[in-house]
Design a protein around this motif. Structure first.
Motif, PDB file in Angstrom:
ATOM      1  N   LEU A   1      -7.973  66.478 146.449  1.00 49.23           N
ATOM      2  CA  LEU A   1      -7.909  65.033 146.700  1.00 49.23           C
ATOM      3  C   LEU A   1      -8.004  64.273 145.369  1.00 49.23           C
ATOM      4  O   LEU A   1      -7.253  63.314 145.139  1.00 49.23           O
ATOM      5  N   ALA A   2      -8.911  64.741 144.494  1.00 53.06           N
ATOM      6  CA  ALA A   2      -9.049  64.115 143.173  1.00 53.06           C
ATOM      7  C   ALA A   2      -7.736  64.249 142.401  1.00 53.06           C
ATOM      8  O   ALA A   2      -7.297  63.309 141.725  1.00 53.06           O
ATOM      9  N   MET A   3      -7.101  65.406 142.523  1.00 45.62           N
ATOM     10  CA  MET A   3      -5.810  65.625 141.849  1.00 45.62           C
ATOM     11  C   MET A   3      -4.767  64.627 142.364  1.00 45.62           C
ATOM     12  O   MET A   3      -4.057  63.994 141.579  1.00 45.62           O
ATOM     13  N   HIS A   4      -4.716  64.461 143.687  1.00 45.34           N
ATOM     14  CA  HIS A   4      -3.732  63.537 144.271  1.00 45.34           C
ATOM     15  C   HIS A   4      -4.015  62.088 143.865  1.00 45.34           C
ATOM     16  O   HIS A   4      -3.083  61.336 143.577  1.00 45.34           O
ATOM     17  N   ILE A   5      -5.302  61.720 143.841  1.00 43.99           N
ATOM     18  CA  ILE A   5      -5.644  60.349 143.435  1.00 43.99           C
ATOM     19  C   ILE A   5      -5.266  60.145 141.962  1.00 43.99           C
ATOM     20  O   ILE A   5      -4.733  59.109 141.581  1.00 43.99           O
ATOM     21  N   GLY A   6      -5.511  61.185 141.147  1.00 41.55           N
ATOM     22  CA  GLY A   6      -5.131  61.132 139.727  1.00 41.55           C
ATOM     23  C   GLY A   6      -3.621  60.960 139.578  1.00 41.55           C
ATOM     24  O   GLY A   6      -3.155  60.136 138.785  1.00 41.55           O
ATOM     25  N   ILE A   7      -2.870  61.713 140.363  1.00 40.36           N
ATOM     26  CA  ILE A   7      -1.400  61.606 140.317  1.00 40.36           C
ATOM     27  C   ILE A   7      -0.971  60.212 140.757  1.00 40.36           C
ATOM     28  O   ILE A   7      -0.100  59.593 140.150  1.00 40.36           O
TER      29      ILE A   7
END
Lengths: 144, 294
Positions: free
Chosen positions: B244-250
């Motif tokens: 989820l953190a990766m997706h928010i970062g993207i």
């Protein structure tokens, strides 16, 4: 331990193998998102004859990202090689005509321009700068 | 330790956990289906199942009534846990038809996992139907978790196959994709602030290539080893938050939003609705219930 791992992963591994075997056939997919970074990227927008942007959210039901996906599908169907601005003027014209037709099929009442243009922007990296090159793909008069 | 693990496992096979997961699935799935039906006008570039069968009659005025009715009835049966083999099969088939038809219009929502998790649930219920001792309470969720893990692993394999080990070295060229995505937002909304923001981010991508390389390597490893999440429940939740953190970062860096692929992941890996309900119940019993009691 090994048996437990196998039991907990075999369904997913089966799905993974089927995806690799079948490729893009829903519900199977290879999910090739951002799998490579070529030195070009296209984006498409619609404007009036004076190059004033006609925002998709206001005038059309198809968002800009879907318009780009549509371009690649049309090019694949028309056997047009895409990327690095290698498409000819005629090829862009043909693809642009189909794209605009689809876009106008579901337009909003807010569209008042007499003539609209479909533009392709090609982004590329030159040195340490991102360069944008604008090409008019197709232009057409529209009935109100 | 064993007891704690068993408690964790039990929590995920309870009825409230399953009901919250089903509600989340329907809440995500229905709007996507409605958007796809509204955007599909014909089937000019048939793909998948649309290559074999024409579903155009379903998209006529009368056909759409049938389609909406089928969606509604299937969802009601699914939520009420009635005739689950048929309900999950119906949801799976409808999902495949609607998404394939939408893709046949030249659009790509990358929604494979959305249908696949419904197919996984059908599979679990079908096995249970023929083999009643099969632990359907566990596997109707766990099969879905495995599908999501496989999807992320596939995304990593695609990157390694197309670009090789050097995928994460392309930070500079990543800036082009950033500009492209922010220009989409500008073309959709007409707000030039998106272009300015995109230009700033693209510039920082070019200036901080090493940092971008580290972040991209992290994202690639996270995707590649996603199957680790299916082995252990705690690891699955941790993995869910990391993804989820990766997706928010993207989303923040590239402006492409938290896409469809991430939504079933959040539901199956974390199931936030369940924990929100638990929290709500705790708050209610601690503060509000005490006030009501004379």
């Amino acid at each position: 331990m090994f048996k437990s791992i196998l039991r907990n992963t075999s369904f997913g591994l089966g799905y993974l193998l089927l995806c690799l075997f079948l490729g893009e056939m829903h519900p199977f997919s290879l999910l090739p998102m951002y799998d490579s970074f070529p030195n070009w990227a296209y984006a498409f927008y619609v404007s009036d004859k004076q190059d004033n942007l006609l925002p998709n959210n206001k005038h059309f039901t198809i968002p800009a990202m879907d318009l780009a996906h549509n371009y690649y599908t049309i090019c694949e169907d028309q056997k047009i090689n895409t990327g690095y601005e290698r498409e000819t003027k005629e090829e862009l014209n043909k693809a642009g005509e189909i794209m605009l037709e689809k876009l106008l099929a579901k337009r909003a009442n807010t569209l008042t321009a007499d003539t609209i243009q479909l533009h392709r922007i090609c982004y590329s990296l030159e040195g340490d700068s991102v360069i944008a090159h604008n090409t008019i793909m197709y232009e057409r008069a529209i009935g109100k | 330790m064993k007891e704690q693990s068993a408690n964790n496992r039990d929590k995920q096979t309870t009825e409230p956990y399953w009901v919250c997961l089903k509600l989340s699935v329907v809440f995500i799935w229905i709007p996507v289906m409605l958007i796809m039906i509204s955007q599909s006008v014909a089937c000019p570039y048939p793909v998948g199942i649309c290559k074999l069968i024409s579903f155009s009659p379903l998209y006529s005025a009368v056909g759409k009534i049938f389609l909406y009715a089928a969606l509604l009835v299937s969802c009601i049966f699914y939520l009420l846990e009635k005739r689950m083999v048929l309900a999950t099969l119906s949801l799976f088939v409808l999902s495949c038809i609607i998404i394939s038809y939408h893709e046949s219009n030249g659009f790509f929502f990358r929604a494979a996992s959305l249908s696949a998790v419904l197919g996984a649930q059908f599979f679990a219920y079908a096995i249970h139907y023929f083999k009643p001792q099969f632990d359907v309470n566990k596997f109707r969720i766990h099969f879905g978790v495995q599908i999501i893990a496989a999807s992320y692993t596939l995304a990593a394999i695609a990157k390694l196959k197309a670009t090789g080990m050097g995928w994460a070295d392309e930070g500079g060229l990543f800036s082009i994709q950033v500009m492209k995505n922010y220009s989409y937002l500008y073309y959709d909304t007409g707000s030039s602030s998106f272009l300015e923001h995109g230009t700033e981010i693209a510039r920082s991508f070019i200036e901080h290539k090493e940092l971008v390389k580290i972040l991209l390597t992290g994202a690639l490893l996270l995707e590649l080893f996603c199957f680790a999440a299916v082995i252990n429940n705690k690891l699955r939740v941790v993995y869910g938050f990391a993804l989820l953190a990766m997706h928010i970062g993207i989303d923040m860096a590239m402006g492409i939003g938290v896409g469809i692929i991430s939504k079933p992941m959040v539901v199956f890996f974390i199931n936030p609705v369940y924990y929100i309900c638990l929290l709500g119940r705790k708050i209610y019993s601690k503060f509000l219930a005490a006030r009501v009691t004379p």
